[in-house]
Design a protein around this motif. Sequence first.
Motif, PDB file in Angstrom:
ATOM      1  N   UNK A 158       0.826  -1.212   0.000  1.00 58.18           N
ATOM      2  CA  UNK A 158       0.000   0.000   0.000  1.00 58.18           C
ATOM      3  C   UNK A 158       0.859   1.261   0.000  1.00 58.18           C
ATOM      4  N   UNK A 159       0.502   2.193  -0.857  1.00 57.86           N
ATOM      5  CA  UNK A 159       1.192   3.477  -0.913  1.00 57.86           C
ATOM      6  C   UNK A 159       2.383   3.532  -1.834  1.00 57.86           C
ATOM      7  N   UNK A 160       2.882   2.373  -2.270  1.00 60.10           N
ATOM      8  CA  UNK A 160       4.110   2.378  -3.068  1.00 60.10           C
ATOM      9  C   UNK A 160       3.905   3.060  -4.418  1.00 60.10           C
ATOM     10  N   UNK A 161       2.719   2.913  -5.000  1.00 59.77           N
ATOM     11  CA  UNK A 161       2.478   3.533  -6.302  1.00 59.77           C
ATOM     12  C   UNK A 161       2.526   5.057  -6.219  1.00 59.77           C
ATOM     13  N   UNK A 162       2.377   5.607  -5.017  1.00 61.48           N
ATOM     14  CA  UNK A 162       2.491   7.053  -4.851  1.00 61.48           C
ATOM     15  C   UNK A 162       3.896   7.573  -5.085  1.00 61.48           C
ATOM     16  N   UNK A 163       4.876   6.671  -5.059  1.00 63.85           N
ATOM     17  CA  UNK A 163       6.267   7.060  -5.318  1.00 63.85           C
ATOM     18  C   UNK A 163       6.644   6.917  -6.784  1.00 63.85           C
ATOM     19  N   UNK A 164       5.733   6.363  -7.583  1.00 58.38           N
ATOM     20  CA  UNK A 164       6.028   6.152  -8.998  1.00 58.38           C
ATOM     21  C   UNK A 164       5.806   4.707  -9.374  1.00 58.38           C
ATOM     22  N   UNK A 165       6.763   4.123 -10.072  1.00 58.03           N
ATOM     23  CA  UNK A 165       6.683   2.744 -10.538  1.00 58.03           C
ATOM     24  C   UNK A 165       7.775   1.916  -9.861  1.00 58.03           C
ATOM     25  N   UNK A 166       7.694   0.579 -10.018  1.00 52.78           N
ATOM     26  CA  UNK A 166       8.767  -0.268  -9.508  1.00 52.78           C
ATOM     27  C   UNK A 166      10.130   0.179 -10.042  1.00 52.78           C
ATOM     28  N   UNK A 167      10.261   0.518 -11.334  1.00 48.62           N
ATOM     29  CA  UNK A 167      11.565   0.974 -11.808  1.00 48.62           C
ATOM     30  C   UNK A 167      12.089   2.202 -11.070  1.00 48.62           C
ATOM     31  N   UNK A 168      11.178   3.035 -10.553  1.00 46.45           N
ATOM     32  CA  UNK A 168      11.629   4.231  -9.840  1.00 46.45           C
ATOM     33  C   UNK A 168      12.326   3.891  -8.533  1.00 46.45           C
ATOM     34  N   UNK A 169      11.961   2.764  -7.912  1.00 45.23           N
ATOM     35  CA  UNK A 169      12.648   2.349  -6.693  1.00 45.23           C
ATOM     36  C   UNK A 169      14.124   2.124  -6.985  1.00 45.23           C
ATOM     37  N   UNK A 170      14.408   1.502  -8.129  1.00 43.87           N
ATOM     38  CA  UNK A 170      15.789   1.262  -8.541  1.00 43.87           C
ATOM     39  C   UNK A 170      16.463   2.566  -8.951  1.00 43.87           C
ATOM     40  N   UNK A 171      15.774   3.368  -9.763  1.00 48.71           N
ATOM     41  CA  UNK A 171      16.381   4.588 -10.298  1.00 48.71           C
ATOM     42  C   UNK A 171      16.755   5.560  -9.190  1.00 48.71           C
ATOM     43  N   UNK A 172      15.976   5.587  -8.101  1.00 50.47           N
ATOM     44  CA  UNK A 172      16.247   6.523  -7.009  1.00 50.47           C
ATOM     45  C   UNK A 172      17.221   5.972  -5.982  1.00 50.47           C
ATOM     46  N   UNK A 173      17.648   4.735  -6.163  1.00 51.55           N
ATOM     47  CA  UNK A 173      18.597   4.154  -5.215  1.00 51.55           C
ATOM     48  C   UNK A 173      19.973   4.787  -5.417  1.00 51.55           C
ATOM     49  N   UNK A 174      20.855   4.530  -4.458  1.00 51.56           N
ATOM     50  CA  UNK A 174      22.220   5.042  -4.588  1.00 51.56           C
ATOM     51  C   UNK A 174      23.166   4.016  -5.204  1.00 51.56           C
ATOM     52  N   UNK A 175      22.630   2.882  -5.658  1.00 54.80           N
ATOM     53  CA  UNK A 175      23.472   1.852  -6.280  1.00 54.80           C
ATOM     54  C   UNK A 175      24.160   2.410  -7.516  1.00 54.80           C
ATOM     55  N   UNK A 176      25.437   2.122  -7.640  1.00 47.26           N
ATOM     56  CA  UNK A 176      26.208   2.616  -8.776  1.00 47.26           C
ATOM     57  C   UNK A 176      25.913   1.848 -10.057  1.00 47.26           C
ATOM     58  N   UNK A 177      25.493   0.584  -9.907  1.00 44.86           N
ATOM     59  CA  UNK A 177      25.218  -0.238 -11.090  1.00 44.86           C
ATOM     60  C   UNK A 177      24.113  -1.225 -10.774  1.00 44.86           C
ATOM     61  N   UNK A 178      23.222  -1.422 -11.743  1.00 42.97           N
ATOM     62  CA  UNK A 178      22.078  -2.306 -11.576  1.00 42.97           C
ATOM     63  C   UNK A 178      21.911  -3.150 -12.830  1.00 42.97           C
ATOM     64  N   UNK A 179      21.779  -4.463 -12.639  1.00 42.72           N
ATOM     65  CA  UNK A 179      21.425  -5.376 -13.728  1.00 42.72           C
ATOM     66  C   UNK A 179      20.031  -5.918 -13.463  1.00 42.72           C
ATOM     67  N   UNK A 180      19.151  -5.798 -14.442  1.00 42.60           N
ATOM     68  CA  UNK A 180      17.826  -6.401 -14.360  1.00 42.60           C
ATOM     69  C   UNK A 180      17.714  -7.449 -15.458  1.00 42.60           C
ATOM     70  N   UNK A 181      17.388  -8.676 -15.068  1.00 46.44           N
ATOM     71  CA  UNK A 181      17.226  -9.780 -16.009  1.00 46.44           C
ATOM     72  C   UNK A 181      15.736 -10.094 -16.143  1.00 46.44           C
ATOM     73  N   UNK A 182      15.260 -10.132 -17.380  1.00 43.29           N
ATOM     74  CA  UNK A 182      13.857 -10.374 -17.678  1.00 43.29           C
ATOM     75  C   UNK A 182      13.713 -11.727 -18.377  1.00 43.29           C
ATOM     76  N   UNK A 183      12.656 -12.455 -18.041  1.00 46.88           N
ATOM     77  CA  UNK A 183      12.343 -13.692 -18.735  1.00 46.88           C
ATOM     78  C   UNK A 183      11.182 -13.480 -19.684  1.00 46.88           C
ATOM     79  N   UNK A 184      11.424 -13.603 -20.977  1.00 54.59           N
ATOM     80  CA  UNK A 184      10.375 -13.306 -21.950  1.00 54.59           C
ATOM     81  C   UNK A 184       9.188 -14.257 -21.845  1.00 54.59           C
TER      82      UNK A 184
END
Length: 412
Positions: free
Chosen positions: A319-345
Motif C-alpha cells: 500500500x502506498x508504493x504507487x504514490x512514489x512512482x513505478x517499480x523501476x523508480x525504486x531502482x532509479x532513485x537508489x544510490x546503487x552505482x550499477x544495476x542489472x535487471x534480467x527479464x524472462x520473456x
Amino acid sequence: MFPKKATDTAVLAGIQARPSAIAGYEDWPDHAANNPHVPDSPAAKLLAETLGVPALAPNPGYSVEWEVEDNNVVTSKLTWQTGFGPRTSAWLVKPADATGPLPGILALHCHGGIKSHGAERLVGMPPGVAEQSTHDDGTASGNSLGPLPPGLRSRLYDGRPWATWLARHGFAVLAHDAFMWGSRRFTLDPLPYRTAHTLAGQEALWREAGVVPSDAERYNAAAAAHEETVAKAATLLGSTVAGTVAHDDLVALDILASLPGVDAGRLGCVGFSGGGGRAMVLAGLSPKIRSCVVTCMMTTFESLLPAYLDAHSWLLHSPGLSGLGEWPDVVARSSAESVLVQYGLRDELFPEAGMRDADSHLRRAMAPGRYTGSFWDEPHVFTTAMQEEAAAFLAARLQAEPPTQASARTTP
C-alpha cells in the motif's frame, strides 16, 4: 510441531480461546509501535516511510554455530536476533583460499510459495550438517519440517546452490532467512481461525486425491493463507510485508558489512523473483549497496491489471508504493552505482509489455552505464546461464574473480 490436521485446532474443536494470529511474533507490535527506521537520504527516507520499515536493533551481533570447509569453500552457520520474533538463521559462504578482504554479496532468497524453508535453497550444505540447517524456535538447531521440499532448487535455480557457487568466484556471500521464512516463520500452532478453515479445505482435497502431505507441505499451505493475516497485522502496525522483510534484510546487510574478511566498501545484493523485489528495496534503502542484480522481478504497476494481480504475493503489492512512482523508480532513485535487471520473456508472472515498459523507463531514468537490462527466452527461473551473467556483472563492478561465461542466451 505443526498440527497434524486442521481439524485438531481449537477453531474446529469448539474451544472458545482464540489462538494468536501472529504466534512467534507477539513482540512485533511493541517493536514496531512508533519505532520507524529513518535513513539518511531523502529518497531512502521516503521509501522507508511508505513501506513502514521498523527501526533496526542497535548492534544486534551474531553467533557462529558451526563452520565447515568442504569442496574449496568455507560454510558457516550464523544466527542473530533482529529485535523481535524468532532468531534468524543465515549461512556465510566464502572461498577457502581467500587471502584478503572479499567483496560481500547479500543473496536474497525468493518467495517460491515455500515458507517452511528460507535461504537453505541457496546454499550447498556441507556433509553432515544439512539436518541442522535451520533454527526451529530460536534455541534449537534443526528444522522440524524436514529437508528442502523436493524439486525446489531444480525448479527455480536450475538445480544450482547459487550462493555456494557464487562464493567460489571470489565473494563472501551471506544468505539469511527473511521475515516469514525458515527460522523466521510464524509458529502457526495452533492455527489462527481463517488459516485453519483454509487448510481444512486443502486437506479435504488431499484426502480425495489420496495424498498424504508432509509437515512442510501442510505448513506451506497454511502459510500461504496466513500471509493475508500478516499483511493485516503489518497494516495495523503502520508497516507492510515488504517493509518488515526489508527490516530483516537491512539487519543482515549490517552484519555482512561487519564480518571479518569482508570489504564493507564493496557490497552488493542479488535476488530472483521475490528476492529480486527485496534487492530493489534494499538498494533503495541503503547506500551500502554498490551493485544490485534483480532477476525476474521487474514490471510496471499498470501491467498487472487486471490479469496478473493474483500472480504475486504481498511482497510486490505494498500500500502506498504507487504514490512514489513505478517499480523501476525504486531502482532509479537508489544510490546503487550499477544495476542489472534480467527479464524472462516467457515469465508466466509478468506480461512482456510490462517488462518492456519497465526497461524503457529505466533506460530513460538512469545515467548511461548505470543500468543494464537483459532479456532471456526463459520462463520464471534463474538459470545457470543467467546466474553466470549476474556473477560476471557483480565481479566487474566489485572487482572479484569473474566466472567463466556460458554461451550468451540474451535477446535484444
